[in-house]
Design a protein around this motif. Sequence first.
Motif, mmCIF file in Angstrom:
data_model
loop_
_atom_site.group_PDB
_atom_site.id
_atom_site.type_symbol
_atom_site.label_atom_id
_atom_site.label_comp_id
_atom_site.label_asym_id
_atom_site.label_seq_id
_atom_site.Cartn_x
_atom_site.Cartn_y
_atom_site.Cartn_z
ATOM 1 N N THR A 95 -10.963 15.673 3.070
ATOM 2 C CA THR A 95 -11.736 15.025 2.727
ATOM 3 C C THR A 95 -12.741 15.566 1.807
ATOM 4 O OG1 THR A 95 -13.127 15.603 4.475
ATOM 5 C CG2 THR A 95 -11.814 13.501 4.777
ATOM 6 N N GLY A 96 -12.948 16.913 1.815
ATOM 7 C CA GLY A 96 -13.888 17.734 0.777
ATOM 8 C C GLY A 96 -15.443 17.418 1.283
ATOM 9 N N LEU A 97 -15.570 17.148 2.623
ATOM 10 C CA LEU A 97 -16.819 17.025 3.286
ATOM 11 C C LEU A 97 -17.281 18.425 3.810
ATOM 12 C CD1 LEU A 97 -16.125 13.818 5.596
ATOM 13 C CD2 LEU A 97 -17.913 13.925 3.639
ATOM 14 N N ASP A 98 -18.811 18.699 3.642
ATOM 15 C CA ASP A 98 -19.334 19.961 4.358
ATOM 16 C C ASP A 98 -19.260 19.793 5.738
ATOM 17 O OD1 ASP A 98 -20.959 21.794 5.172
ATOM 18 O OD2 ASP A 98 -22.853 21.303 3.841
ATOM 19 N N PRO A 99 -18.455 20.729 6.284
ATOM 20 C CA PRO A 99 -18.425 20.744 8.004
ATOM 21 C C PRO A 99 -19.784 20.700 8.568
ATOM 22 C CG PRO A 99 -17.189 22.448 6.933
ATOM 23 C CD PRO A 99 -18.009 21.984 5.830
ATOM 24 N N ARG A 151 -12.390 1.318 -0.751
ATOM 25 C CA ARG A 151 -11.216 0.417 -0.797
ATOM 26 C C ARG A 151 -11.084 -0.234 0.529
ATOM 27 N NH1 ARG A 151 -5.423 1.258 -3.447
ATOM 28 N NH2 ARG A 151 -5.051 2.381 -1.667
ATOM 29 N N SER A 152 -11.049 0.742 1.493
ATOM 30 C CA SER A 152 -10.928 0.119 3.085
ATOM 31 C C SER A 152 -10.991 1.430 3.842
ATOM 32 C CB SER A 152 -9.146 -0.075 2.999
ATOM 33 O OG SER A 152 -8.642 1.202 2.689
ATOM 34 N N MET A 158 -7.140 9.591 2.427
ATOM 35 C CA MET A 158 -7.917 9.585 1.206
ATOM 36 C C MET A 158 -7.628 8.610 0.164
ATOM 37 S SD MET A 158 -10.963 11.290 1.970
ATOM 38 C CE MET A 158 -11.475 11.730 0.244
ATOM 39 N N GLU A 159 -6.099 8.616 -0.104
ATOM 40 C CA GLU A 159 -5.691 7.831 -1.145
ATOM 41 C C GLU A 159 -5.504 6.423 -0.615
ATOM 42 O OE1 GLU A 159 -1.879 9.807 -1.799
ATOM 43 O OE2 GLU A 159 -2.495 11.205 -2.956
ATOM 44 N N TYR A 160 -5.396 6.070 0.370
ATOM 45 C CA TYR A 160 -5.431 4.711 1.078
ATOM 46 C C TYR A 160 -6.567 4.129 1.152
ATOM 47 C CZ TYR A 160 -4.351 0.884 4.281
ATOM 48 O OH TYR A 160 -4.047 -0.260 4.837
ATOM 49 N N THR A 161 -7.645 4.952 1.283
ATOM 50 C CA THR A 161 -9.144 4.295 1.432
ATOM 51 C C THR A 161 -9.782 4.499 0.068
ATOM 52 O OG1 THR A 161 -10.073 6.525 2.364
ATOM 53 C CG2 THR A 161 -9.367 5.108 3.881
ATOM 54 N N HIS A 162 -9.230 4.872 -0.773
ATOM 55 C CA HIS A 162 -10.146 5.238 -2.032
ATOM 56 C C HIS A 162 -9.361 4.524 -3.382
ATOM 57 C CE1 HIS A 162 -12.448 7.865 0.136
ATOM 58 N NE2 HIS A 162 -13.434 8.051 -0.598
ATOM 59 N N ARG A 215 0.722 -1.018 -0.040
ATOM 60 C CA ARG A 215 0.166 0.003 0.068
ATOM 61 C C ARG A 215 0.999 1.302 -0.083
ATOM 62 N NH1 ARG A 215 -5.257 -0.408 2.025
ATOM 63 N NH2 ARG A 215 -6.214 -2.343 1.360
ATOM 64 N N ARG A 216 0.282 2.378 -0.091
ATOM 65 C CA ARG A 216 1.323 3.609 0.154
ATOM 66 C C ARG A 216 1.938 3.770 1.278
ATOM 67 N NH1 ARG A 216 0.570 7.650 -3.357
ATOM 68 N NH2 ARG A 216 1.221 9.064 -1.586
ATOM 69 N N SER A 217 2.897 4.244 1.420
ATOM 70 C CA SER A 217 3.651 3.983 2.655
ATOM 71 C C SER A 217 3.835 5.490 3.220
ATOM 72 C CB SER A 217 5.314 3.947 1.968
ATOM 73 O OG SER A 217 5.793 4.999 1.255
ATOM 74 N N PHE A 218 2.764 6.461 2.893
ATOM 75 C CA PHE A 218 2.811 7.639 3.697
ATOM 76 C C PHE A 218 3.951 8.460 3.649
ATOM 77 C CE2 PHE A 218 -0.638 5.098 5.225
ATOM 78 C CZ PHE A 218 -1.928 5.707 5.040
#
Length: 294
Positions: free
Chosen positions: A219-223, A256-257, A290-294, A20-23
């Motif tokens: 995340t781009g979510l609406d607060p 994805r996760s 976000m990259e890890y979970t998508h 996976r991505r290594s951060f």
Amino acid sequence: MLRRSQRTSRRLPRRAAIGRRSFTSTLRALEMLADAGAQVSVHVVDLDSGEPVLSGDDHVTMPIAGLGVVPLLIEVAAGFESGSLDPLEIIERNSVDPVSSSGLWRHLRAPALPLSDLAVLAATAGDPIAVNALLQRVGHERVRERSDALGLVSTALLDRFRDKRGPDDAPQVAVGSAREISGLFSALVNSAVVDAAVSAQVSEWLSLNQDLSLVAASTGLDPFAHDHDAHGLLFINKTGRDRGVRAESGVLAGPRSGVAYTLIVCFDDLSITHRLRAHDAFRVLGVELMEYTH
């Protein structure tokens, strides 16, 4: 202000999931903070495997400010579920010592609110008077007992919010370790904190949190409306802020996760540049989560 101890003066420990991505960007940002004298603790765990995908000094107990309210919310939810607390019990604002540094309740006309509304204010806005009212009603002893029952060794709500801390007061509102708090958030979304009903109630309160300015900024979510995201993103979080302290823990799950994460940074808040550098590290972590979970 806290600085790295002798033991943590080396570069930040690193561990990332194979395949996976290594951060790498997160590690670079955190190492830059540590090299500048900040104390950093991070722990990210995969919700499916239970394995950590990123960790660094995650066992170290550090100040976490308002993030330490989560055990209190758990005790309040458990009281509602057991019947020992009435969600509609009215608490007078003037029965609690005032806190003028932040919060919403001090700006509201309502001089009294029910316990259930105070829990919402504590979770969504970190309202210090609401937190203090809940803590006064429940009592420190019950919160400590709940923390012990949850297996929390390094994480504790030490004191109420205060405008000023004297020599006889606890030096911090709360302390905790990134590893423990990530485990607590993972248990919440897995319905393993007290029971399914209590886990669901606390998760619901945390899903309303309006502070999406740190990790959650990516995340781009609406607060103001993110508990039912149109793209199926599951997200709950709680932040903690104090002079030279920034902390955030949460759960982020995508197609994805899913992960539970905690990042704590203690730094010298000498200028806006120092503060923004700390905030940037949280946002870099958010991008890579976000990259890890998508």
